[in-house]
Scaffold this motif. Structure first.
Motif, short mmCIF file in Angstrom:
data_model
loop_
_atom_site.label_atom_id
_atom_site.label_comp_id
_atom_site.label_asym_id
_atom_site.label_seq_id
_atom_site.Cartn_x
_atom_site.Cartn_y
_atom_site.Cartn_z
N SER A 67 0.86 -1.19 0.00
CA SER A 67 0.00 0.00 0.00
C SER A 67 0.89 1.24 0.00
O SER A 67 2.11 1.15 0.23
N ASP A 68 0.30 2.40 -0.20
CA ASP A 68 1.06 3.65 -0.14
C ASP A 68 1.71 3.83 1.24
O ASP A 68 2.85 4.29 1.35
N LEU A 69 0.99 3.43 2.29
CA LEU A 69 1.56 3.52 3.64
C LEU A 69 2.79 2.63 3.77
O LEU A 69 3.82 3.05 4.29
N GLU A 70 2.67 1.40 3.29
CA GLU A 70 3.81 0.48 3.39
C GLU A 70 5.01 1.00 2.60
O GLU A 70 6.16 0.92 3.06
N TYR A 71 4.76 1.56 1.42
CA TYR A 71 5.85 2.18 0.67
C TYR A 71 6.45 3.35 1.45
O TYR A 71 7.66 3.54 1.47
N GLY A 72 5.59 4.13 2.08
CA GLY A 72 6.09 5.27 2.86
C GLY A 72 6.99 4.84 4.01
O GLY A 72 8.04 5.44 4.24
N VAL A 73 6.59 3.82 4.72
CA VAL A 73 7.43 3.32 5.82
C VAL A 73 8.75 2.80 5.27
O VAL A 73 9.82 3.03 5.84
N HIS A 74 8.69 2.14 4.12
CA HIS A 74 9.92 1.66 3.47
C HIS A 74 10.83 2.84 3.12
O HIS A 74 12.04 2.78 3.36
N VAL A 75 10.26 3.90 2.57
CA VAL A 75 11.06 5.09 2.23
C VAL A 75 11.72 5.67 3.48
O VAL A 75 12.90 6.04 3.45
N ARG A 76 10.98 5.73 4.56
CA ARG A 76 11.57 6.19 5.83
C ARG A 76 12.77 5.33 6.20
O ARG A 76 13.85 5.82 6.53
N ASP A 77 12.58 4.01 6.11
CA ASP A 77 13.66 3.10 6.46
C ASP A 77 14.83 3.17 5.49
O ASP A 77 15.99 3.02 5.89
N VAL A 78 14.55 3.41 4.22
CA VAL A 78 15.62 3.60 3.24
C VAL A 78 16.49 4.78 3.66
O VAL A 78 17.72 4.69 3.66
N CYS A 79 15.86 5.88 4.05
CA CYS A 79 16.63 7.05 4.50
C CYS A 79 17.51 6.68 5.69
O CYS A 79 18.69 7.07 5.76
N ARG A 80 16.97 5.94 6.62
CA ARG A 80 17.73 5.55 7.82
C ARG A 80 18.88 4.61 7.48
O ARG A 80 20.01 4.81 7.94
N ILE A 81 18.61 3.59 6.68
CA ILE A 81 19.63 2.60 6.34
C ILE A 81 20.75 3.24 5.53
O ILE A 81 21.94 3.00 5.79
N PHE A 82 20.39 4.06 4.56
CA PHE A 82 21.42 4.67 3.72
C PHE A 82 22.22 5.71 4.48
O PHE A 82 23.41 5.88 4.22
N ILE A 123 9.71 10.58 7.74
CA ILE A 123 10.36 10.69 6.43
C ILE A 123 11.03 12.05 6.31
O ILE A 123 12.18 12.15 5.89
N GLY A 124 10.31 13.10 6.69
CA GLY A 124 10.90 14.44 6.61
C GLY A 124 12.17 14.56 7.44
O GLY A 124 13.19 15.06 6.96
N ALA A 125 12.12 14.08 8.66
CA ALA A 125 13.28 14.18 9.55
C ALA A 125 14.43 13.30 9.07
O ALA A 125 15.60 13.75 9.04
N ASP A 126 14.13 12.07 8.69
CA ASP A 126 15.19 11.14 8.28
C ASP A 126 15.80 11.52 6.93
O ASP A 126 17.01 11.39 6.73
N ALA A 127 14.97 12.00 6.02
CA ALA A 127 15.50 12.48 4.73
C ALA A 127 16.36 13.72 4.93
O ALA A 127 17.41 13.86 4.29
N SER A 128 15.93 14.60 5.83
CA SER A 128 16.74 15.79 6.12
C SER A 128 18.09 15.43 6.70
O SER A 128 19.11 16.02 6.33
#
Length: 182
Positions: A67-82, A123-128
């Motif tokens: 779902s869009d939510l699941e993709y969003g959580v993944h994007v948050r985690d991508v920012c953290r992992i990278f 996402i905003g905080a982790d991407a920043s």
């Protein structure tokens, strides 16, 4: 409520996107200069606030696809992992990254049950944070600081950033959000 159909794991090796245009999303990470990475990461994550505010954010529109939510959580985690991997590369000589199974992380992290507003803020905080860390990279660090995955894939700081940026951009395509990295 989300569809209970199991997610089909993505077993593809996407590292080729560092050097070539992705035919699915159209993004060509190889054209991104080192000096552009921080701002590109910020831009690629901006649409997530609107995506996660959608009324059907928890709906899996295609069986077996997040779902869009699941993709969003993944994007948050991508920012953290990278961000973690970038810091490892800057602080250590040629570190090997811990394996990350994104599908197992989605199940263990109960992605479908997370709060969309909280995920948008994260996402905003982790991407920043990730973008700010890329903003600190200078000179030879872009090419001379390296890291590797256990499967043998090797990255420089620049190629890791390009790989991450493709992932962030590709997921905008997955959720049919506007591409603002352009």
């Amino acid at each position: 409520m989300t569809d209970e159909t199991p997610i089909v794991p993505d077993a593809k090796d996407w590292t080729w996107t560092i050097e070539s245009r992705c035919p699915e999303c159209g993004f060509d990470a190889s054209t991104v200069e080192a000096s552009q990475l921080g701002d590109a990461i910020r831009s690629a994550t901006l649409p997530w606030g609107a995506v996660l505010a959608r009324a059907d954010v928890r709906t899996r529109h295609t069986p077996g696809v997040w779902s869009d939510l699941e993709y969003g959580v993944h994007v948050r985690d991508v920012c953290r992992i990278f961000d973690e991997r970038l810091r490892l590369m800057l602080d250590h000589d040629d570190p090997e990254f811990a394996n990350w199974d994104q599908d197992a992380a989605a199940v263990a992290g109960r992605y479908a049950e997370q709060d969309p507003e909280t995920v948008a803020r994260e996402i905003g905080a982790d991407a920043s944070a990730l973008a700010a860390d890329y903003d600190t990279v200078t000179g030879d660090q872009w090419q001379q600081r390296t890291g590797r995955r256990s499967n043998g894939s090797r990255f420089t700081v620049l190629t890791l950033g390009r790989y991450c940026l493709h992932d962030l951009t590709h997921h905008l395509h997955d959720v049919e959000a506007p591409d603002v990295t352009g």
